[in-house]
Enzyme design. Sequence first.
Site, PDB file in Angstrom:
ATOM      1  N   LYS A 160       1.024  -1.148   0.197  1.00 33.67           N
ATOM      2  CA  LYS A 160      -0.280   0.220  -0.187  1.00 33.67           C
ATOM      3  C   LYS A 160       0.849   1.429  -0.478  1.00 33.67           C
ATOM      4  O   LYS A 160       0.780   2.178  -0.567  1.00 33.67           O
ATOM      5  CB  LYS A 160      -0.762   0.176   1.349  1.00 33.67           C
TER       6      LYS A 160
ATOM      7  N   LYS B 152      -3.662 -10.416  -5.698  1.00 32.78           N
ATOM      8  CA  LYS B 152      -5.213 -10.685  -5.338  1.00 32.78           C
ATOM      9  C   LYS B 152      -6.149 -10.416  -5.670  1.00 32.78           C
ATOM     10  O   LYS B 152      -6.684  -8.486  -6.385  1.00 32.78           O
ATOM     11  CB  LYS B 152      -4.694 -10.324  -3.326  1.00 32.78           C
TER      12      LYS B 152
ATOM     13  N   LYS C  88     -10.608  -4.941  -2.661  1.00 29.88           N
ATOM     14  CA  LYS C  88     -11.603  -4.287  -2.570  1.00 29.88           C
ATOM     15  C   LYS C  88     -10.814  -2.987  -3.278  1.00 29.88           C
ATOM     16  O   LYS C  88     -11.882  -1.932  -4.228  1.00 29.88           O
ATOM     17  CB  LYS C  88     -12.035  -3.008  -1.607  1.00 29.88           C
TER      18      LYS C  88
HETATM   19  P1  AMP Z   1     -11.018  -6.399   4.202  1.00 33.42           P
HETATM   20  O1  AMP Z   1     -11.713  -6.770   3.102  1.00 33.42           O
HETATM   21  O2  AMP Z   1      -9.287  -6.085   3.835  1.00 33.42           O
HETATM   22  O3  AMP Z   1     -11.473  -6.231   5.744  1.00 33.42           O
HETATM   23  O4  AMP Z   1     -10.736  -8.479   4.150  1.00 33.42           O
HETATM   24  C1  AMP Z   1     -12.045  -8.590   5.208  1.00 33.42           C
HETATM   25  C2  AMP Z   1     -11.163 -10.362   5.342  1.00 33.42           C
HETATM   26  O5  AMP Z   1     -11.960 -11.302   3.910  1.00 33.42           O
HETATM   27  C3  AMP Z   1     -10.013 -10.351   5.900  1.00 33.42           C
HETATM   28  O6  AMP Z   1     -10.115 -11.576   6.474  1.00 33.42           O
HETATM   29  C4  AMP Z   1      -9.526 -11.212   4.182  1.00 33.42           C
HETATM   30  O7  AMP Z   1      -8.446 -11.629   4.715  1.00 33.42           O
HETATM   31  C5  AMP Z   1     -10.270 -11.347   3.418  1.00 33.42           C
HETATM   32  N1  AMP Z   1     -10.005 -11.459   2.210  1.00 33.42           N
HETATM   33  C6  AMP Z   1     -10.012 -10.350   1.646  1.00 33.42           C
HETATM   34  N2  AMP Z   1      -9.284 -10.114   0.064  1.00 33.42           N
HETATM   35  C7  AMP Z   1      -9.685 -11.626   0.322  1.00 33.42           C
HETATM   36  C8  AMP Z   1      -9.519 -12.353  -1.277  1.00 33.42           C
HETATM   37  N3  AMP Z   1      -8.985 -12.138  -2.122  1.00 33.42           N
HETATM   38  N4  AMP Z   1      -9.407 -13.752  -1.234  1.00 33.42           N
HETATM   39  C9  AMP Z   1      -9.744 -14.286   0.039  1.00 33.42           C
HETATM   40  N5  AMP Z   1     -10.254 -13.794   1.491  1.00 33.42           N
HETATM   41  C10 AMP Z   1      -9.540 -12.233   1.562  1.00 33.42           C
END
Ligand code: AMP
Length: 327
Positions: free
Chosen positions: A112, A194, A197
Amino acid sequence: MKKRVFSGIQPTGNTHIGNYIGATSRWAAEQDIYDNIFCVVDLHAITERQDPKELKANTREVTGLLLAAGIDPKKSILFVQSHVHEHSELAWILNCYIPMGWLGRMTQYKEKSGKQKEQVSAGLFDYPALMAADILLYDTNVVPVGEDQKQHVELARDVAQRFNNFYGEVFTIPEPKIADVGARIMGLDDPNKKMSKSEEGPNHAIALLDPPDVIRKKIMRATTDSQTTVVFDEKRPGIYNLLTIYQIFTEKEKKQIEAEFAGKGYGDFKKALAEVVIEGLRPLQERYHKIMNEPGYLDSVLAEGAAKAHPLAQKTLAKVHKAVGLG
Ligand code: AMP
Ligand code: TRP
C-alpha cells in the site's frame, strides 16, 4: 468452554466474493463451534482517506452483508470498532511494545505504501498495532482470516508474547485460522493479483451485491490462458482461480468437477460458473435487502453488540493498565 473467535472486516465498500469465501461465509458457518466476536473495523478504514458520508454508509452496508451472510446476533457479538474506545487505547499502548522493524516488514504495508508514496499516514504503518489490540482485547484464541492477514495475526501473537514476557500472563496468545481452499481468491482480470476492494478495473472483482447480468459479464470476460482443458492446474492461475470459486460454491470434489467438464471448453465452464455464483449469492442478496429495509434493526444490533463487547474490552484494558503501571 468454547474457544473465542475474533475477526474483522473493513467498511470500505465493494465487499466481494473473496471476502465472502476467505472470511465471512466461514465465520457464519462455524458460529456454533466457537464463542464469536465480529467487528466492522472503521478505525482501520481511515488509515486511507475515506469520504465521511461513504464511510458511514459502508459501515451499514458491511454490517448488513454480515447479517445476510448468516452472522446471527444471538450467537455472535457484532459491533463497530469505533463504538468501543478501548480499541484505540490498547492500540496506543501496544504501539510502545512493537519495534518499528516488525511493522516495516509487513507485506500489506509495503504494497500500500508503495502505491501512495509520501501520502502514507502513520496510521497505515501502525495498522497492525490496532489489529493486535482488536484481537487481544477479547482473550481471542482463533482468528479466521484470508491468507493476506496471516502476517498481521502473527504480529499480534508476537506482541502478546513480548508483553507477557515483561508482565506475566496478561494476554491470551491467538492463532490465525486460514481456509484450505479459497483463502486467496485472485482478481478476475489478473489472476496473479489478489482480488481486492481497491483495484479499479471494471472486471476485477465480483461484488456481493452485483446483479446477475453483471456477474455473467465479469465471469465471461475473466482472464484465462490459451489452453482449453478445464482442470485444476496451479500453473494456469486464471482457470485455477475460477475452478476454485466453482468448487467453493458447489461444494463438489475437484475430481468430480473435472469429470463434469471433460471434453468441454472454457466457455461452457464459465457459463456454468456464472449461474452457480448468481444462485449462490441470490439468497444473500435477498436477505440483505430485507435487512436494510427493516427500520431500526441494524442500529439495534450494533448497539447491543457494542454493549456486550464493551465490558469485555474494559476488563482487559484494566489488566493492561495495572500491569504497565498506568493510572
Ligand atoms: P478486508 O476487506 O481487507 O477487511 O478483508 C476482510 C477479510 O476478507 C479478511 O479476513 C481478508 O483476509 C479476507 N480477504 C480479503 N481479500 C481476500 C481474497 N482475495 N481472498 C480471500 N480472502 C480475502
Ligand atoms: N486487517 C483486517 C483486514 O483488512 C481486518 C481486521 C482488523 C481484522 N482487525 C482485525 C481481522 C482483527 C482479524 C482480527 O482484512
